[in-house]
Scaffold this motif. Structure first.
Motif, PDB file in Angstrom:
ATOM      1  N   LYS A 149      -0.807 -14.239  -0.345  1.00  0.00           N
ATOM      2  CA  LYS A 149      -1.927 -14.869  -1.050  1.00  0.00           C
ATOM      3  C   LYS A 149      -3.169 -13.989  -0.938  1.00  0.00           C
ATOM      4  CE  LYS A 149      -0.067 -19.483  -0.157  1.00  0.00           C
ATOM      5  NZ  LYS A 149       0.511 -19.637  -1.508  1.00  0.00           N
ATOM      6  N   SER A 150      -4.204 -14.359  -1.649  1.00  0.00           N
ATOM      7  CA  SER A 150      -5.421 -13.531  -1.700  1.00  0.00           C
ATOM      8  C   SER A 150      -6.304 -13.798  -0.487  1.00  0.00           C
ATOM      9  CB  SER A 150      -6.179 -13.808  -3.000  1.00  0.00           C
ATOM     10  OG  SER A 150      -5.403 -13.433  -4.113  1.00  0.00           O
ATOM     11  N   TYR A 151      -5.781 -13.418   0.686  1.00  0.00           N
ATOM     12  CA  TYR A 151      -6.498 -13.613   1.935  1.00  0.00           C
ATOM     13  C   TYR A 151      -7.318 -12.384   2.294  1.00  0.00           C
ATOM     14  CZ  TYR A 151      -3.282 -17.532   2.986  1.00  0.00           C
ATOM     15  OH  TYR A 151      -2.554 -18.697   2.962  1.00  0.00           O
ATOM     16  N   ARG A 152      -8.419 -12.607   2.925  1.00  0.00           N
ATOM     17  CA  ARG A 152      -9.199 -11.556   3.600  1.00  0.00           C
ATOM     18  C   ARG A 152     -10.152 -12.243   4.557  1.00  0.00           C
ATOM     19  NH1 ARG A 152     -14.553 -10.899   2.073  1.00  0.00           N
ATOM     20  NH2 ARG A 152     -15.183 -11.771   0.053  1.00  0.00           N
ATOM     21  N   GLN A 153     -10.813 -11.455   5.370  1.00  0.00           N
ATOM     22  CA  GLN A 153     -11.833 -12.005   6.266  1.00  0.00           C
ATOM     23  C   GLN A 153     -13.221 -11.728   5.698  1.00  0.00           C
ATOM     24  OE1 GLN A 153      -9.844 -10.212   9.910  1.00  0.00           O
ATOM     25  NE2 GLN A 153     -10.790 -12.006  10.874  1.00  0.00           N
ATOM     26  N   ASP A 209      -4.060 -10.533  -7.531  1.00  0.00           N
ATOM     27  CA  ASP A 209      -3.031 -11.533  -7.255  1.00  0.00           C
ATOM     28  C   ASP A 209      -1.701 -10.827  -6.973  1.00  0.00           C
ATOM     29  OD1 ASP A 209      -1.397 -13.703  -7.058  1.00  0.00           O
ATOM     30  OD2 ASP A 209      -1.712 -14.429  -9.101  1.00  0.00           O
ATOM     31  N   LEU A 210      -1.219 -10.980  -5.742  1.00  0.00           N
ATOM     32  CA  LEU A 210       0.019 -10.324  -5.315  1.00  0.00           C
ATOM     33  C   LEU A 210       1.185 -11.293  -5.206  1.00  0.00           C
ATOM     34  CD1 LEU A 210      -1.458  -8.091  -2.445  1.00  0.00           C
ATOM     35  CD2 LEU A 210      -1.100  -7.459  -4.851  1.00  0.00           C
ATOM     36  N   THR A 211       0.937 -12.557  -5.512  1.00  0.00           N
ATOM     37  CA  THR A 211       1.975 -13.563  -5.288  1.00  0.00           C
ATOM     38  C   THR A 211       3.168 -13.384  -6.218  1.00  0.00           C
ATOM     39  OG1 THR A 211       0.802 -15.110  -6.756  1.00  0.00           O
ATOM     40  CG2 THR A 211       0.381 -15.281  -4.373  1.00  0.00           C
ATOM     41  N   GLY A 212       2.973 -12.686  -7.339  1.00  0.00           N
ATOM     42  CA  GLY A 212       4.105 -12.420  -8.223  1.00  0.00           C
ATOM     43  C   GLY A 212       5.102 -11.466  -7.591  1.00  0.00           C
ATOM     44  N   LYS A 221       0.834  -1.201   0.000  1.00  0.00           N
ATOM     45  CA  LYS A 221       0.000   0.000   0.000  1.00  0.00           C
ATOM     46  C   LYS A 221       0.873   1.257   0.000  1.00  0.00           C
ATOM     47  CE  LYS A 221      -1.799   2.179   3.492  1.00  0.00           C
ATOM     48  NZ  LYS A 221      -2.598   2.702   4.638  1.00  0.00           N
ATOM     49  N   SER A 222       1.920   1.242   0.805  1.00  0.00           N
ATOM     50  CA  SER A 222       2.817   2.400   0.872  1.00  0.00           C
ATOM     51  C   SER A 222       3.538   2.641  -0.441  1.00  0.00           C
ATOM     52  CB  SER A 222       3.833   2.217   2.006  1.00  0.00           C
ATOM     53  OG  SER A 222       4.715   1.144   1.719  1.00  0.00           O
ATOM     54  N   MET A 223       3.698   1.563  -1.215  1.00  0.00           N
ATOM     55  CA  MET A 223       4.350   1.679  -2.531  1.00  0.00           C
ATOM     56  C   MET A 223       3.350   2.039  -3.630  1.00  0.00           C
ATOM     57  SD  MET A 223       6.697  -1.759  -2.171  1.00  0.00           S
ATOM     58  CE  MET A 223       7.154  -1.752  -3.905  1.00  0.00           C
ATOM     59  N   GLY A 224       2.082   2.097  -3.298  1.00  0.00           N
ATOM     60  CA  GLY A 224       1.065   2.438  -4.281  1.00  0.00           C
ATOM     61  C   GLY A 224       0.625   1.272  -5.150  1.00  0.00           C
ATOM     62  N   VAL A 225       1.030   0.052  -4.763  1.00  0.00           N
ATOM     63  CA  VAL A 225       0.640  -1.129  -5.549  1.00  0.00           C
ATOM     64  C   VAL A 225      -0.838  -1.456  -5.331  1.00  0.00           C
ATOM     65  CG1 VAL A 225       1.079  -3.587  -5.918  1.00  0.00           C
ATOM     66  CG2 VAL A 225       2.987  -2.022  -5.478  1.00  0.00           C
ATOM     67  N   ILE A 226      -1.295  -1.294  -4.112  1.00  0.00           N
ATOM     68  CA  ILE A 226      -2.719  -1.485  -3.820  1.00  0.00           C
ATOM     69  C   ILE A 226      -3.240  -0.237  -3.126  1.00  0.00           C
ATOM     70  CG2 ILE A 226      -2.567  -3.995  -3.627  1.00  0.00           C
ATOM     71  CD1 ILE A 226      -2.585  -3.713  -0.593  1.00  0.00           C
ATOM     72  N   GLU A 257      -8.264  -1.431  -0.647  1.00  0.00           N
ATOM     73  CA  GLU A 257      -7.943  -2.850  -0.798  1.00  0.00           C
ATOM     74  C   GLU A 257      -7.134  -3.344   0.389  1.00  0.00           C
ATOM     75  OE1 GLU A 257      -6.095  -6.094  -3.944  1.00  0.00           O
ATOM     76  OE2 GLU A 257      -6.321  -4.005  -4.547  1.00  0.00           O
ATOM     77  N   TYR A 258      -6.258  -2.510   0.877  1.00  0.00           N
ATOM     78  CA  TYR A 258      -5.484  -2.896   2.065  1.00  0.00           C
ATOM     79  C   TYR A 258      -6.422  -3.165   3.238  1.00  0.00           C
ATOM     80  CZ  TYR A 258      -2.932  -2.243   6.421  1.00  0.00           C
ATOM     81  OH  TYR A 258      -2.450  -2.408   7.696  1.00  0.00           O
TER      82      TYR A 258
END
Length: 492
Positions: A339-343, A330-333, A295-300, A304-305
């Motif tokens: 992984k695509s985790y959330r609650q 998909d952030l695994t790359g 998030k700090s890098m602006g990727v998400i 979304e965070y």
């Protein structure tokens, strides 16, 4: 079907009210029975498992004897209706000992209630009753309800090869041809539930095929294209009414109203100890730190965070279950650990079979108190997410709009089954002669142990909706039935 633990306290809850009020206030029981403008001498019913009398995850004799078409045909006989024959199963257990259930992939018969851990009642599958039989020479059959059938299946001439429930009594023609060949004077058509239901019950593991009319590219759990749906329904109705037959169409209930999707809370993890919550939060700390960095890098985005961060709170707070959500970026790359985790949130639906995986702390039955959805994420197939639900609801609305238009254009009766099921799913449910029915799992009385199909009482409720629609459209006076006289859940 995984077993669902139910406390003996919940099972013993009162099912009856002292009120004499009834929600079925348009009965005509005190009026002479007439057929009005309809001819009930040859009634044929087309549909899927809901038409066949399927319940408790199986097709079996007792269920067939309380199918809504049989209930309806018995009332029609009071106004000139003829014989109504069903392709009866050979036993009261259901299932096929030599063939997996096409809906579940198992070899089980019907689900029954049994006593489990801590004397709690739990739905358990029984053994299949017998091998697949063939009763095709005993026809023709007027109940053409076929478990597992989707809308476009009714027009397939080779459907007897594809579905064992139709294999039993098929004569080598499509279900719609089998119906039309009997020259019905009256018909009912309730089909389309499986066009969205298989996608929903699989936790959205299929594909939304909206815009694609090529069914040869469809998977078992895909959502049927609404344009295709309207086309095939229109063709069926055109064929059935070609010789002047009258009939009734029923719409598709929203899956969000049935116990399969409403029994397990959307935030099912609660009563964690301080130590358990701390342990879980420590375990997910690297994951949270990783997505914070992105998030700090602006990727998400921050939104979304916030949707992905994992946090458990001790005490009576209801925590969302950790899931794998295939719709997340998909952030695994960037980091294989992310992984695509959330609650889960209140907008998600955890399906009924997951109840056996999400086990709260119990000193005897689950002393560790950790379950799927905590240290181990709940698999995607156990959750219908908000995005997936929207796809289901959008398709369902399109199907229902099509059904209503077709019924109006052909001058047919129309049953708003969706509204009735929604009423059952409401807090107050519905009442017949002092007995309250709801969509509450096991104790509600209307839904069977699979959480999707109805009990005999539930099918009687639906039969009354058909009767009301038929009477209103064709000026007949078929009397409604008393749902209280039919069977509900069988307790040991």
């Amino acid at each position: 079907m995984k077993k669902i633990i139910i406390s003996t306290l919940a099972v013993s809850a009162l099912l009856f009210t002292t009120s004499c009020k009834t929600d079925f206030d348009t009965d005509v029981k005190d009026i002479a029975v007439t057929n009005g403008e309809a001819n009930f001498s040859k009634y044929v019913a087309l549909g899927n498992s809901l038409t066949s009398g399927f319940r408790d995850n199986a097709l079996y004799i007792d269920g067939q004897n309380e199918s809504y078409p049989l209930i309806l045909s018995n009332q029609m006989k009071l106004a000139g209706g003829g014989a109504f024959k069903q392709p009866m199963m050979p036993n009261n257990s259901g299932g096929f000992s030599n063939l997996a259930n096409p809906a579940t992939g198992d070899f089980y018969g019907k689900i029954v209630l049994g006593v489990g851990c801590n004397n709690a009642l739990a739905p358990k599958p029984s053994a299949p009753g017998a091998a697949l039989d063939n009763i095709s020479t005993g026809g023709p059959y007027q109940n053409l309800g076929i478990p597992g059938a989707k809308s476009f299946h009714l027009g397939l001439s080779n459907y007897g090869i594809l579905n064992p429930y139709y294999t039993r009594f098929s004569t080598g023609v499509s279900p719609i041809s089998a119906a039309v060949s009997q020259a019905p004077t009256f018909f009912s058509l309730w089909i389309g539930n499986n066009d969205v239901l298989s996608y929903a019950t699989s936790g959205g593991t299929g594909v939304d095929q909206t815009g694609n009319a090529n069914v040869t590219t469809y998977g078992n759990n895909d959502i049927t294209d609404p344009t295709l749906y309207k086309s095939v329904i229109n063709s069926y109705v055109t064929a059935l009414t070609a010789n002047g037959a009258k009939g009734v169409l029923a719409n598709i209930p929203n899956v969000t109203s049935i116990p399969f999707f409403t029994t397990v809370p959307s935030k099912p993890i609660s009563n964690l100890t301080d130590a358990q919550a701390s342990q879980l939060n420590t375990a997910y700390a690297p994951y949270n730190a990783g997505i914070l960095q992105l998030k700090s890098m602006g990727v998400i985005t921050d939104a979304e965070y916030q949707s992905r961060v994992i946090k458990f709170t001790a005490g009576s707070v209801a925590n969302g279950a950790v899931i794998l959500d295939k719709d997340l970026k998909d952030l695994t790359g960037l980091n294989p650990a992310l992984k695509s985790y959330r609650q889960t949130t209140s907008e998600d639906f955890i399906i009924l079979p997951a109840a056996n995986l999400i086990k709260p702390f119990d000193a005897t039955c689950n002393p560790q108190g950790m379950s799927a959805g905590t240290a181990v994420p709940l698999a995607d197939k156990y959750v219908l997410t908000q995005k997936e639900t929207l796809k289901v609801m959008t398709a369902t609305k399109a199907y229902n709009d099509a059904l209503k238009d077709i019924a109006a254009s052909k001058g047919l009766a129309y049953v708003d089954a969706n509204t009735k099921i929604n009423e059952l799913g409401g807090q107050s449910g519905i009442v017949w002669d002092g007995v309250r029915y709801s969509a509450k799992f096991v104790t509600g009385g209307a839904f069977s142990l699979d959480g999707v199909h109805l009990t005999g009482r539930g099918y009687a409720i639906i039969a009354n909706e058909f009767i009301k629609a038929i009477n209103a459209k064709y000026k007949s006076t078929l009397p409604q039935v008393d749902p209280n006289k039919y069977s509900g859940i069988t307790f040991p």
